[in-house]
Each structure stands twice: as C-alpha cells, then as structure tokens.
Motif scaffolding. Structure first.
Motif, PDB file in Angstrom:
ATOM      1  N   ALA A  39       0.830  -1.211   0.000  1.00  0.00           N
ATOM      2  CA  ALA A  39       0.000   0.000   0.000  1.00  0.00           C
ATOM      3  C   ALA A  39       0.862   1.259   0.000  1.00  0.00           C
ATOM      4  O   ALA A  39       2.000   1.259   0.468  1.00  0.00           O
ATOM      5  CB  ALA A  39      -0.918   0.007   1.217  1.00  0.00           C
ATOM      6  N   SER A  40       0.297   2.329  -0.534  1.00  0.00           N
ATOM      7  CA  SER A  40       0.969   3.615  -0.527  1.00  0.00           C
ATOM      8  C   SER A  40       0.640   4.365   0.760  1.00  0.00           C
ATOM      9  O   SER A  40      -0.478   4.261   1.285  1.00  0.00           O
ATOM     10  CB  SER A  40       0.520   4.454  -1.726  1.00  0.00           C
ATOM     11  OG  SER A  40       1.013   5.778  -1.622  1.00  0.00           O
ATOM     12  N   TYR A  41       1.612   5.125   1.254  1.00  0.00           N
ATOM     13  CA  TYR A  41       1.391   5.966   2.430  1.00  0.00           C
ATOM     14  C   TYR A  41       1.724   7.414   2.109  1.00  0.00           C
ATOM     15  O   TYR A  41       2.179   8.169   2.965  1.00  0.00           O
ATOM     16  CB  TYR A  41       2.205   5.433   3.617  1.00  0.00           C
ATOM     17  CG  TYR A  41       1.701   4.074   4.035  1.00  0.00           C
ATOM     18  CD1 TYR A  41       0.534   3.947   4.771  1.00  0.00           C
ATOM     19  CD2 TYR A  41       2.355   2.924   3.623  1.00  0.00           C
ATOM     20  CE1 TYR A  41       0.035   2.705   5.113  1.00  0.00           C
ATOM     21  CE2 TYR A  41       1.865   1.666   3.957  1.00  0.00           C
ATOM     22  CZ  TYR A  41       0.708   1.569   4.696  1.00  0.00           C
ATOM     23  OH  TYR A  41       0.204   0.333   5.020  1.00  0.00           O
ATOM     24  N   ASP A  42       1.469   7.794   0.861  1.00  0.00           N
ATOM     25  CA  ASP A  42       1.631   9.197   0.512  1.00  0.00           C
ATOM     26  C   ASP A  42       0.406   9.984   0.983  1.00  0.00           C
ATOM     27  O   ASP A  42      -0.589   9.408   1.442  1.00  0.00           O
ATOM     28  CB  ASP A  42       1.902   9.376  -0.979  1.00  0.00           C
ATOM     29  CG  ASP A  42       0.786   8.864  -1.875  1.00  0.00           C
ATOM     30  OD1 ASP A  42      -0.318   8.550  -1.364  1.00  0.00           O
ATOM     31  OD2 ASP A  42       1.018   8.769  -3.096  1.00  0.00           O
ATOM     32  N   GLU A  43       0.508  11.299   0.898  1.00  0.00           N
ATOM     33  CA  GLU A  43      -0.573  12.140   1.422  1.00  0.00           C
ATOM     34  C   GLU A  43      -1.922  11.838   0.785  1.00  0.00           C
ATOM     35  O   GLU A  43      -2.927  11.700   1.501  1.00  0.00           O
ATOM     36  CB  GLU A  43      -0.196  13.625   1.258  1.00  0.00           C
ATOM     37  CG  GLU A  43      -1.172  14.588   1.909  1.00  0.00           C
ATOM     38  CD  GLU A  43      -2.363  14.924   1.024  1.00  0.00           C
ATOM     39  OE1 GLU A  43      -3.455  15.190   1.568  1.00  0.00           O
ATOM     40  OE2 GLU A  43      -2.191  14.918  -0.212  1.00  0.00           O
ATOM     41  N   PRO A  44      -2.023  11.699  -0.544  1.00  0.00           N
ATOM     42  CA  PRO A  44      -3.333  11.387  -1.122  1.00  0.00           C
ATOM     43  C   PRO A  44      -3.921  10.074  -0.616  1.00  0.00           C
ATOM     44  O   PRO A  44      -5.130   9.968  -0.388  1.00  0.00           O
ATOM     45  CB  PRO A  44      -3.050  11.336  -2.625  1.00  0.00           C
ATOM     46  CG  PRO A  44      -1.858  12.212  -2.811  1.00  0.00           C
ATOM     47  CD  PRO A  44      -1.020  11.982  -1.592  1.00  0.00           C
ATOM     48  N   ALA A  45      -3.073   9.053  -0.415  1.00  0.00           N
ATOM     49  CA  ALA A  45      -3.575   7.754   0.056  1.00  0.00           C
ATOM     50  C   ALA A  45      -4.086   7.856   1.489  1.00  0.00           C
ATOM     51  O   ALA A  45      -5.133   7.281   1.821  1.00  0.00           O
ATOM     52  CB  ALA A  45      -2.469   6.705  -0.043  1.00  0.00           C
ATOM     53  N   MET A  46      -3.374   8.577   2.333  1.00  0.00           N
ATOM     54  CA  MET A  46      -3.846   8.746   3.707  1.00  0.00           C
ATOM     55  C   MET A  46      -5.118   9.590   3.746  1.00  0.00           C
ATOM     56  O   MET A  46      -6.026   9.340   4.540  1.00  0.00           O
ATOM     57  CB  MET A  46      -2.745   9.359   4.561  1.00  0.00           C
ATOM     58  CG  MET A  46      -1.589   8.398   4.806  1.00  0.00           C
ATOM     59  SD  MET A  46      -0.388   9.000   6.008  1.00  0.00           S
ATOM     60  CE  MET A  46       0.415  10.319   5.072  1.00  0.00           C
ATOM     61  N   ARG A  47      -5.185  10.585   2.854  1.00  0.00           N
ATOM     62  CA  ARG A  47      -6.388  11.411   2.785  1.00  0.00           C
ATOM     63  C   ARG A  47      -7.599  10.586   2.381  1.00  0.00           C
ATOM     64  O   ARG A  47      -8.710  10.798   2.886  1.00  0.00           O
ATOM     65  CB  ARG A  47      -6.164  12.561   1.808  1.00  0.00           C
ATOM     66  CG  ARG A  47      -7.314  13.546   1.784  1.00  0.00           C
ATOM     67  CD  ARG A  47      -7.168  14.646   0.746  1.00  0.00           C
ATOM     68  NE  ARG A  47      -5.871  14.741   0.130  1.00  0.00           N
ATOM     69  CZ  ARG A  47      -5.695  14.767  -1.191  1.00  0.00           C
ATOM     70  NH1 ARG A  47      -6.724  14.671  -2.024  1.00  0.00           N
ATOM     71  NH2 ARG A  47      -4.472  14.896  -1.687  1.00  0.00           N
ATOM     72  N   VAL A  48      -7.404   9.630   1.490  1.00  0.00           N
ATOM     73  CA  VAL A  48      -8.502   8.742   1.099  1.00  0.00           C
ATOM     74  C   VAL A  48      -9.047   8.002   2.323  1.00  0.00           C
ATOM     75  O   VAL A  48     -10.257   7.805   2.458  1.00  0.00           O
ATOM     76  CB  VAL A  48      -8.038   7.744   0.019  1.00  0.00           C
ATOM     77  CG1 VAL A  48      -9.044   6.603  -0.141  1.00  0.00           C
ATOM     78  CG2 VAL A  48      -7.857   8.461  -1.314  1.00  0.00           C
ATOM     79  N   GLY A  49      -8.149   7.598   3.231  1.00  0.00           N
ATOM     80  CA  GLY A  49      -8.611   6.946   4.451  1.00  0.00           C
ATOM     81  C   GLY A  49      -9.507   7.847   5.276  1.00  0.00           C
ATOM     82  O   GLY A  49     -10.546   7.415   5.793  1.00  0.00           O
ATOM     83  N   VAL A  50      -9.134   9.115   5.411  1.00  0.00           N
ATOM     84  CA  VAL A  50      -9.965  10.068   6.145  1.00  0.00           C
ATOM     85  C   VAL A  50     -11.312  10.240   5.456  1.00  0.00           C
ATOM     86  O   VAL A  50     -12.373  10.241   6.102  1.00  0.00           O
ATOM     87  CB  VAL A  50      -9.248  11.425   6.276  1.00  0.00           C
ATOM     88  CG1 VAL A  50     -10.119  12.417   7.053  1.00  0.00           C
ATOM     89  CG2 VAL A  50      -7.886  11.266   6.944  1.00  0.00           C
TER      90      VAL A  50
END
Length: 285
Positions: A84-95
């Motif tokens: 999995a990616s842990y870049d800002e867009p990927a973490m934002r998708v989680g939010v």
C-alpha cells in the motif's frame, strides 16, 4: 485485526472501537474510536501514533460532540495492506472513507501534525461536509521530526537508508522512541509510560516496519500538500505550540496562504499539544 495481532491496551472512558470494511481490492479495514453525543468531531493523529493519541482530549469534549478518532491507514490498528501507498493522497482517502462511509456532515476536523495537514486537504476535497478545521502544528515544513533532535534525525535517516532501512524500522528501542517523542513536548512528563507501551506494541504488528518506512518516505508530500490550503472553504484555526518544530517563517507562510484563519500559540507547549495541553484544544472546540 487478525487473531494473531495484539489488542489495544488503553481504554478511554465512554469510547468504543469500530471498523470500516474495505470497499475494493487493495483497501484495508480502518479502525476508529467513537465517543460522546452531538455534532461530529473527527480527530486525526500524528506521525507514529494512533487514535489513543487523543485519550485525554476525548473525555473533555464528548459531552458536546460525537467524537471519531481515526487510526490512519496502516497505523494503530487499521489494516496493514502489503504494497500500500502511504503518501498524502492515500492517507487522505482513508480520512474521506470515514466521512463518506459514515455519512458525516457538519464536521469539525481537528488534526495534529500530519493529521493537521490531512484535515486541511480533506476539507478542500469535501467542502460540503466540513464545518470547521482546527489544524494543530501542521507538518508541512522541511525537516519535520528531524528538527526534534539529533537522535530523531539519525533514526529517520537510518529508516530511509537503502539496505539497512527495513532492519532499522523493525527495531524500535524503548529509550529511543521515548526520547524522540519527548523531543516534541515542552512537558516531558506528558508522555505517559502506558501510552509508550501501546505504541511499542503496535510497532510489533506484522508489516508495521514497512508502514513506518512508507510514511517517512512520503513525508515530503505533506509539504507539497500546502498548495491545497487555499482551496479550503471552511473556517480554519491554526494552533502552534510555542516550542513546536516549525519556525516562525513556517507559521507566517501559512498565515499568508490563509490570511482569514485564526492563529493561537500555546505557551510552553511543543509539537504534541494533544498530549500536554488537551485543555487548550478542548477550550478552542
């Protein structure tokens, strides 16, 4: 969480643990804590922490908000997805999954550090759902945690290094983690030993070393995400500890981006205000 994984050791009065199921292949289950009653308040934690980062804040605000404290993707007890990616867009998708899957509206977003930057970019993406953003010590400047101490700089550098990086990421001595986190506190005693126990336990989860490397590798993306701040329609309140890792120039740069935002400086506080001055954040909320 699987049967082989550890269970949370900290209990927050009135808070219950919940999960959001993945919607598609490549997504992982998200875990969050829920407490209280009232308009929704979503709490987003810092680098290398989890929902329990807000253990002292949640009881102070649960009488007027329904609080949702999220474990960001791969962190805390949210699922670790290989590759999995842990870049800002990927973490934002989680939010955004939390907000949309639970259909939360009129939301106050409060994030600290990395969570503060994500609260602002999420507000830019979902303006119809966000009422207000409280951004605490935004992690959007060069150096970040490396400004905490020489030890932090050495550890992060080693985690990112080719070859030895995965090994270093999988070995987290208690004294080292304590010193790194205390480097973000004005009041060193605010780092409680049972919370340190919890963080170290999470660090033993299978695959967590890869998450740590992924998060540190992608921290520069949080700096790039500042370009989204001007898209935020909701009122914004920046909060900075007097001794935060950010410099005056970093803070003023955000003031220039959002001149209508409110700014509060917390005397004697460092980077982890939710740990040492939850009363200040509760007062602002």
């Amino acid at each position: 969480m699987t049967d082989q994984e550890p269970l949370p050791t900290i209990r927050i009065p009135g808070a219950t643990s919940h999960t959001i199921a993945p919607r598609r292949v490549g997504e992982g289950e998200l875990r969050y804590l829920k407490a209280g009653d009232g308009a929704p308040l979503v709490l987003l934690h810092t680098v290398r922490t989890q929902a329990e980062h807000f253990r002292s804040l949640i009881p102070l605000v649960a009488d007027r908000y329904t609080v949702y404290a999220l474990d960001l993707p791969g962190m805390g007890y949210s699922a670790i997805v290989p590759g999995a990616s842990y870049d800002e867009p990927a973490m934002r998708v989680g939010v955004e999954r939390l907000l949309t899957e639970l259909d939360l509206r009129d939301v106050t977003l409060l994030g600290e550090s990395m969570g503060a930057t994500l609260s602002l970019t999420t507000a830019a993406d979902l303006p119809e759902r966000i009422r207000r953003v409280v951004a605490v010590n935004t992690y959007d400047f060069r150096g970040g945690i490396a400004r905490s101490s020489l030890l932090a700089r050495a550890v992060v550098g080693a985690v990112l290094a080719p070859g030895i990086g995965p090994v270093v990421a999988g070995v987290e001595p208690r004294p080292a983690l304590r010193r790194i986190l205390q480097g973000g506190l004005g009041d060193k005693a605010a780092l409680r030993e049972d919370y340190l126990d919890e963080l170290l336990q999470v660090g033993t989860r299978p695959g967590y070393a890869a998450v740590a490397r992924g998060v540190y590798r992608n921290l520069p993306g949080l700096i790039a995400a500042r370009s989204r701040y001007t898209e935020v329609k909701a009122p914004v309140h920046f909060v900075y500890g007097e001794h935060d890792w950010s410099r005056v120039s970093d803070r003023e740069a955000n003031r220039e981006l959002l001149p209508d935002a409110d700014f509060t400086q917390v005397p004697d506080a460092g980077h982890f205000i939710a740990l040492e001055r939850p009363d200040v954040l509760a007062g602002l909320l």
